[in-house]
Design an enzyme around this catalytic site. Sequence first.
Site, short mmCIF file in Angstrom:
data_model
loop_
_atom_site.label_atom_id
_atom_site.label_comp_id
_atom_site.label_asym_id
_atom_site.label_seq_id
_atom_site.Cartn_x
_atom_site.Cartn_y
_atom_site.Cartn_z
CD GLU A 69 -44.34 -91.73 -32.43
OE1 GLU A 69 -44.53 -90.84 -33.29
OE2 GLU A 69 -44.33 -91.51 -31.20
CD GLU A 76 -47.43 -86.31 -36.75
OE1 GLU A 76 -46.44 -86.55 -37.49
OE2 GLU A 76 -47.34 -85.99 -35.56
#
Length: 125
Positions: A69, A76
């Site tokens: 994560e 991102e």
Amino acid sequence: MRSGGSALSWRRWWRSAGFAWAGLVYSYRVQANFRIEVWAGVLALGLAVFLRAPLAPIGLACALVLSLELLNTALEALVDLASPGLHPLARVAKDAAAGAVLVASLGALLVGVTVLGPPLLALVR
């Protein structure tokens, strides 16, 4: 930027640890999924302690999900920096990173059911 000092320097280590901590804090504050995964991990580890089940597989599964994560969040951010507009390859990169987190989460769920399921069933019976 070049890091100063010896690779074995405590000062350098603490500085690096500070950067890592900042990344964790940022992800916890900004990413709802990271917060959910942190608390799911705390719950799973707490349940393992309560059930006296092995902690290592639960801890490793949690660490894998949280690590992926964090990498997803970093990727991102990089994609958004490199390609502020919509681009098909930017979407592929983001979707693939999210897919890695999903695969790890499903694996962690399998580990949780396998390790925690039997003692939980024994407690219920």
